[in-house]
Every structure is written in structure tokens, then in C-alpha cells.
Design a protein around this motif. Structure first.
Motif, PDB file in Angstrom:
ATOM      1  N   UNK A   1      39.744  28.697  40.361  1.00  0.00           N
ATOM      2  CA  UNK A   1      38.777  27.313  40.696  1.00  0.00           C
ATOM      3  C   UNK A   1      37.491  27.679  41.194  1.00  0.00           C
ATOM      4  N   UNK A   2      36.706  26.840  40.697  1.00  0.00           N
ATOM      5  CA  UNK A   2      35.282  26.768  41.424  1.00  0.00           C
ATOM      6  C   UNK A   2      34.748  25.445  41.471  1.00  0.00           C
ATOM      7  N   UNK A   3      33.995  25.163  42.599  1.00  0.00           N
ATOM      8  CA  UNK A   3      33.397  24.052  43.252  1.00  0.00           C
ATOM      9  C   UNK A   3      32.521  23.352  42.030  1.00  0.00           C
TER      10      UNK A   3
ATOM     11  N   UNK B   1      38.595  39.022  45.854  1.00  0.00           N
ATOM     12  CA  UNK B   1      39.093  39.651  44.407  1.00  0.00           C
ATOM     13  C   UNK B   1      40.343  39.395  44.089  1.00  0.00           C
ATOM     14  N   UNK B   2      41.133  38.318  45.145  1.00  0.00           N
ATOM     15  CA  UNK B   2      42.479  37.828  44.741  1.00  0.00           C
ATOM     16  C   UNK B   2      43.395  38.425  45.636  1.00  0.00           C
ATOM     17  N   UNK B   3      44.702  38.359  45.409  1.00  0.00           N
ATOM     18  CA  UNK B   3      45.710  38.834  46.381  1.00  0.00           C
ATOM     19  C   UNK B   3      45.749  40.251  46.504  1.00  0.00           C
TER      20      UNK B   3
ATOM     21  N   UNK C   1      29.362  25.271  41.067  1.00  0.00           N
ATOM     22  CA  UNK C   1      30.287  26.185  40.296  1.00  0.00           C
ATOM     23  C   UNK C   1      30.116  27.506  41.041  1.00  0.00           C
ATOM     24  N   UNK C   2      30.475  27.287  42.310  1.00  0.00           N
ATOM     25  CA  UNK C   2      30.892  28.673  43.134  1.00  0.00           C
ATOM     26  C   UNK C   2      32.326  29.055  42.977  1.00  0.00           C
ATOM     27  N   UNK C   3      32.562  30.198  42.554  1.00  0.00           N
ATOM     28  CA  UNK C   3      33.823  30.346  42.030  1.00  0.00           C
ATOM     29  C   UNK C   3      34.626  31.118  43.155  1.00  0.00           C
ATOM     30  N   UNK C   4      35.758  30.514  43.574  1.00  0.00           N
ATOM     31  CA  UNK C   4      36.628  30.814  44.687  1.00  0.00           C
ATOM     32  C   UNK C   4      37.705  31.719  44.389  1.00  0.00           C
TER      33      UNK C   4
ATOM     34  N   UNK D   1      41.808  28.423  52.819  1.00  0.00           N
ATOM     35  CA  UNK D   1      41.895  27.013  53.012  1.00  0.00           C
ATOM     36  C   UNK D   1      41.639  26.397  51.567  1.00  0.00           C
ATOM     37  N   UNK D   2      40.890  26.641  50.511  1.00  0.00           N
ATOM     38  CA  UNK D   2      40.623  26.319  49.340  1.00  0.00           C
ATOM     39  C   UNK D   2      41.961  26.098  48.526  1.00  0.00           C
ATOM     40  N   UNK D   3      42.856  27.168  48.650  1.00  0.00           N
ATOM     41  CA  UNK D   3      43.949  27.268  47.882  1.00  0.00           C
ATOM     42  C   UNK D   3      44.964  26.266  48.591  1.00  0.00           C
ATOM     43  N   UNK D   4      44.848  26.142  49.795  1.00  0.00           N
ATOM     44  CA  UNK D   4      45.994  25.126  50.329  1.00  0.00           C
ATOM     45  C   UNK D   4      45.599  23.690  50.039  1.00  0.00           C
TER      46      UNK D   4
END
Length: 604
Positions: A357-359, A561-563, A363-366, A391-394
Motif C-alpha cells: 500500500x502507498x498513499x 521493512x514488514x513483519x 505515493x508514500x509507500x507504507x 494503523x494503515x494496515x487496520x
């Protein structure tokens, strides 16, 4: 608001085509309005003919000017005036109400469209601008919707009838006057364009001004705490003076517009005086004809002047319509798919499959290539440093945003297969930033399930540990919370928001720092309630205090970097990795409370 939509230029014809459909519900009212407009116009045009009749008879043979004729003409005029009064009453009341109804319909459509716009729109658009577009921008639509068809219809009717009557008296004189009307209309076109541009700038800036005022007033405590009242006054004065400058320019264009029309107004009267005088001198027309001629020219010029003056209202109305259309043309990024179905029964399995996901605006990659599974009834905790995307994930699960890549599924079905309303109705959220609506405590809790009984609302409050403090308020559940819940403490607001979710009773829970605003005692009360609420439900918890999520089935340590790590509390503590560091550091901070420090300073 997307820049390309906001800055797009709309032609007058395009705006008309978009606006006209709003008349469809009120066609009968509109037709009656135009019918009465035609009656009032005929009544007004009859007066010069009545006076011409009396003057002609008196000049040709005074003996024929009898009392009966005078009473007859007076009677005709009296009846016409009654018709005129009734017609004007209908136009001023029902006609204006029609305009108000159209304004109401447009505001309803704008608000409905705003409900469907994504979070990206609100992240990039000032609330003051949105407020201006659905309130003050549409105020002039009432006048526009009523007067636009009416004024142009009356104007056209008067022009045609006046031309026919005046041409019958003297065609040359009539042509000499009417030739200036199109020249005048062409001459004021430039001022029309300038006025519309100025009015739009004015509308844009009033939105910015509203946004600044709202920002300063809602942040008044911060302003005062930093003693920055003078800075806010200076900021407001700059915006206020800028607005004044825009209005000055608009009034200059308006003055030029009216001056141009008065010049042509004077020229046409001058033609009547010169040519009319010479025509009487040459015996081409008589005094009675000139009297009628002057009255019709006065009526004609008054009509032209009225249309010209209406152009100011016209441009204001068109500006409001244009800004309304800019909202309606803003794309709905997140919407139901054509074949979306209702999400009815939910077991609660949530799957993230290679999600990135990126906004969309910057285009800020989260999130990048994120995959994990939450089994039905599991309590999954998300921890990690700020900016990791928790928060973005949720927010992706209820589709506040749509994933850039990959898929999110509920019970092995892509969430895009379900209607937004049914998807979100199965998800309960307690967010980090608590928002309470202006109203009572009861109304704010009931918002979780509109129509819930008082007993159900009170039970939800008890589950959330909010009942006791609510009953201690002056009016209990009827206590007014103030705008954004300003009359309550942070912990009280949080517990009300948790009660709201208890009342909703959803199969999937998302707790975004649900206890972050609570003191230790309140947190313990709420934590037990959340444990009970989570039983048998799929729960995702974002936690700042890691001690609150030790009982989670699985803990995901999420970074940029992820989980980074995942497992139960005991497994991650045994691993002595990132989670171990976060947990031990957090416990040290909690153990070192201000009161402990003060106690150490005191002499024994």
C-alpha cells in the motif's frame, strides 16, 4: 479536492446542462411561475396602451372622452392590477420556495457524495472549503433557480411585445433604439467574465478564511497555552485583508459593468428625445404616440436594466453551481464493485495476501508484500515503532483505503466482493483519535447501533466501564458532551467510544490504541472488558502498552521493512529480539512513574 477538478474551467452552457435536471421535480411549479410571469408582464405592458387610448381620444375629439370610457379603462386597469398582485405573490412565494427546494436538493446530493469520498480527499482538503461549498456557495442558488428562468422569460417577452408595439408606431425610431441592445450586451460580456472570476476567487478565499477560523477556534487551548493570541490575530488579519482586496476588485468590475449599461441606457433615451421630437415636428407621430412610446421605452429599458442587474446574481449563482459541480465531479475512489454482494454471516478469518500500500496523493509507500492470516476468533496484536504502518494496515480491512497490490480476504472472499456498508457493519473500531459528536452521552453511545433501547445503551456503558462516571455527570446519559466531546476528559471520551463498539457488537474488532488515553485504574477496568468482548471474535489490537497484549494469540512486530517477528508473548520474549527490547523498555518506563521519582527526592 483533486487539483485538476478544482481548477477545471466550466463553460456557462456546461453549467446550465448540469443544473437544469434539478428543475425536473418542480416542472409544474416552474411552468406556473412562468405563466404568472407572462400575466404580470402583459398587465405591465397594458398601461401605456390604456393611456394612449385616453390621450388619442381626447386629442381627436374631446366629446368622445366620456366618463364611461374613463371608468371602462380604469376598470380594465384595476382588474389587471389584481391579476398582477396575485401573479407576483405566487412568483415571490412559491417561486422562491422552488428555488430553496432546489438548493436543498443540491446540498443533499453534495453531502451524500461527500460521504462516499475516500480519506485521501479529506486528508488534502480543508474542512472550511468543504463547508463553504455546501453552505454559503449554494445560498445564491435559491435566487438563481427562481429568477434565472423567470427574468429571462419576462425579458424576452417584453422585448418581443415592446418591439411589436413600438414598430407599429414607428419602425425607424424603434430600430434606432433596438440596435443598441445587442451592442450593449456584447460590451458587457468582458465585465461578465471578470465578475465571475472575481466571485469564484471570493468563494475560494472565504473557504480558506473559514478553515483558518475553524483551526484557530478548535485549537484555542493550544493557542492560549503558548500565548500566541497575537500571532493568530495577525494570521487572521492577513487573510481578512486579502479577502477585502478580492472583494474590492469584484466591486470594481461590478461598477464598470453597471456604468457600461447606464451609458447605453442614456444613449437610447437620447435617441427617443431627438428622433421623437423631430418626428412630432414633422408630423410623423402625434403626442399620444410619443407618450406611449416613451412609456414603452421606459419599460423596455427598465427590463434591460433589470436583466443587466440580474447578471450579478446570475454570475454569483453560476459560481456557486460551478463549485458544487467541482465537488460532484470529484471521483469516488472507493466504491462498491458492480457485482458486490451483502456480507451476512462472518466467521472472522482475515487473510493478507502479498499486500502493498502507498498513499495515492503522495505515493508514500507504507506496506510492502505483507502476508499473514488471522484465524476466526484469534486475538492478534500489532506492535512496533511509529511509522511502521500498524494503523494503515487496520484501515485497509474496512476499505478506508484500497490496497495498491495484493488482496485482503474475509472468510476466504476478497473484501472487494462485499458492499462497503455490509463490510463495515461487521467491523467495530475504537480508534486512537476519539471523536464524539455534538450531543448527549446517550446519543454518542447509541450511534453504535441507532435505535437501541436505553437499557441496551446502559449495558454497553457498563461493559466499557463508563456507567459509573456517566451517572455522576450532572444530567447522566443526557449530559451534553460539547463539540467533539470537549466537556469530557480524554479517558471519559475513550470509554464512551468503547461503549459505542460494545453496543455495535461486531464479529471483527479493531482496537487502535484503545486504552492509550486511560489512566492505570481505568485501563485495568477496560482491559478486562475488552478481554470479554474479544472472546469468540476476531480481534486486531494495536498496542502502545505492551503489557496489555500479553494474552494475544499472536503478536506481529511490524516495522517499515514488514513483519520483523511474530509469535506469542512467551515465544517472542524467549527470542530476545525486537519485541523483547520493546517490552522491557516499556516496563522500565512504566515502573519509573513521576510520583516514584518525587518520593525518592523526599528525605526519609
Amino acid at each position: 479536492m483533486a487539483e485538476n477538478v478544482q481548477n477545471r474551467k466550466h463553460s456557462t452552457w456546461e453549467l446550465f446542462k448540469r443544473f437544469v435536471p434539478y428543475f425536473s421535480k418542480y416542472k409544474t411549479t416552474l411552468y406556473l411561475d412562468l405563466f404568472f410571469a407572462s400575466l404580470t408582464t402583459l398587465c405591465e405592458l397594458a398601461l401605456p396602451l390604456i393611456l394612449r387610448k385616453i390621450a388619442t381620444v381626447g386629442m381627436e375629439d374631446a366629446a368622445l372622452l366620456t366618463k364611461e370610457l374613463i371608468w371602462q379603462m380604469a376598470g380594465i386597469y384595476f382588474v389587471l392590477r389584481i391579476i398582477d398582485v396575485l401573479g407576483n405573490y405566487y412568483m415571490s412565494s412559491v417561486g422562491h420556495i422552488m428555488g430553496a427546494k432546489i438548493e436543498t436538493d443540491m446540498r443533499r446530493d453534495a453531502f451524500s457524495h461527500l460521504q462516499n469520498l475516500s480519506d485521501s480527499f479529506y486528508n488534502n482538503t480543508k474542512v472550511g472549503q468543504i463547508m463553504a461549498r455546501i453552505t454559503s456557495d449554494l445560498f445564491d442558488v435559491t435566487e438563481f433557480a427562481h429568477h434565472c428562468p423567470e427574468e429571462f422569460f419576462i425579458g424576452a417577452l417584453k422585448l418581443v411585445i415592446s418591439f411589436a408595439i413600438l414598430a407599429k408606431i414607428d419602425l425607424v425610431l424603434t430600430m434606432a433604439i433596438f440596435i443598441f441592445i445587442p451592442i450593449m450586451l456584447v460590451s458587457v460580456t468582458k465585465f461578465n467574465r471578470l465578475m465571475r472570476s472575481a466571485f469564484k476567487s471570493q468563494r475560494n478565499h472565504i473557504g480558506d478564511l473559514n478553515a483558518g477560523i475553524e483551526d484557530a477556534l478548535l485549537g484555542m487551548r493550544v493557542v492560549r497555552s503558548f500565548a500566541n493570541e497575537e500571532i493568530e490575530k495577525e494570521k487572521f488579519e492577513r487573510d481578512n485583508q486579502k479577502f477585502l482586496g478580492i472583494k474590492k476588485q469584484a466591486y470594481k468590475y461590478l461598477a464598470g459593468f453597471h456604468s457600461m449599461t447606464r451609458i447605453f441606457d442614456g444613449i437610447m433615451y437620447l435617441m427617443v428625445i431627438l428622433l421623437g421630437g423631430f418626428f412630432i415636428l414633422n408630423g410623423r407621430i402625434n403626442a399620444a404616440d410619443l407618450l406611449a412610446y416613451i412609456m414603452y421605452v421606459t419599460t423596455l429599458l427598465a427590463t434591460v436594466r433589470r436583466i443587466v442587474e440580474f447578471m450579478e446574481q446570475f454570475q454569483r449563482g453560476m459560481t456557486g453551481i460551478e463549485r458544487f459541480i467541482e465537488i460532484m465531479d470529484t471521483d469516488v475512489d472507493i466504491k462498491d464493485e458492480p457485482d458486490a454482494v451483502e456480507l451476512k454471516h462472518v466467521d472472522g478469518k482475515i487473510t493478507f495476501d502479498n499486500v502493498s500500500f502507498e498513499y495515492p496523493d503522495d505515493h508514500n509507500k507504507v506496506l510492502s508484500k505483507l502476508s499473514f492470516v488471522v484465524e476466526p476468533g484469534e486475538n492478534i496484536a500489532l506492535v512496533g515503532p511509529s511509522g511502521g504502518g500498524k494503523t494503515t494496515l487496520c484501515n485497509l480491512i474496512p476499505r478506508f483505503y484500497d490496497v495498491t497490490e495484493g488482496n485482503i480476504s474475509i472468510d476466504d472472499s476478497n473484501i472487494k466482493n462485499f458492499t462497503l456498508n455490509s463490510l463495515r457493519s461487521k467491523i467495530g473500531m475504537v480508534q486512537q483519535d476519539v471523536y464524539l459528536f455534538s450531543g448527549s452521552v446517550f446519543e454518542n453511545i447509541e450511534y453504535g447501533r441507532p435505535g437501541a433501547s436505553k437499557a441496551e445503551v446502559e449495558y454497553a456503558a457498563k461493559l466499557a466501564g463508563a456507567y459509573d462516571f456517566i451517572m455522576n455527570l450532572h444530567d447522566g446519559f443526557d449530559t451534553y458532551v460539547g463539540e467533539r466531546g470537549v466537556k469530557l476528559s480524554g479517558g471519559q471520551k475513550q470509554r464512551i467510544s468503547i461503549a459505542r463498539v460494545f453496543l455495535k457488537n461486531p464479529p471483527i474488532l479493531i482496537l487502535d490504541e484503545a486504552t492509550s488515553a486511560l489512566d492505570n485504574q481505568s485501563e485495568r477496568i477496560i482491559q478486562q472488558s475488552l478481554v470479554e468482548l474479544s472472546k469468540g471474535r476476531t480481534t486486531l489490537t494495536i498496542a502502545h502498552r505492551l503489557s496489555t497484549i500479553r494474552g494475544a494469540h499472536k503478536i506481529l512486530v511490524l516495522t517499515e521493512e514488514g513483519i520483523k517477528e511474530q509469535g506469542s508473548h512467551s515465544e517472542l520474549m524467549a527470542l530476545k529480539g525486537m519485541y523483547y527490547d520493546l517490552y522491557t523498555q516499556g516496563n522500565q518506563e512504566e515502573d519509573t512513574l513521576p510520583e516514584d521519582i518525587d518520593a525518592k527526592k523526599k528525605p526519609k
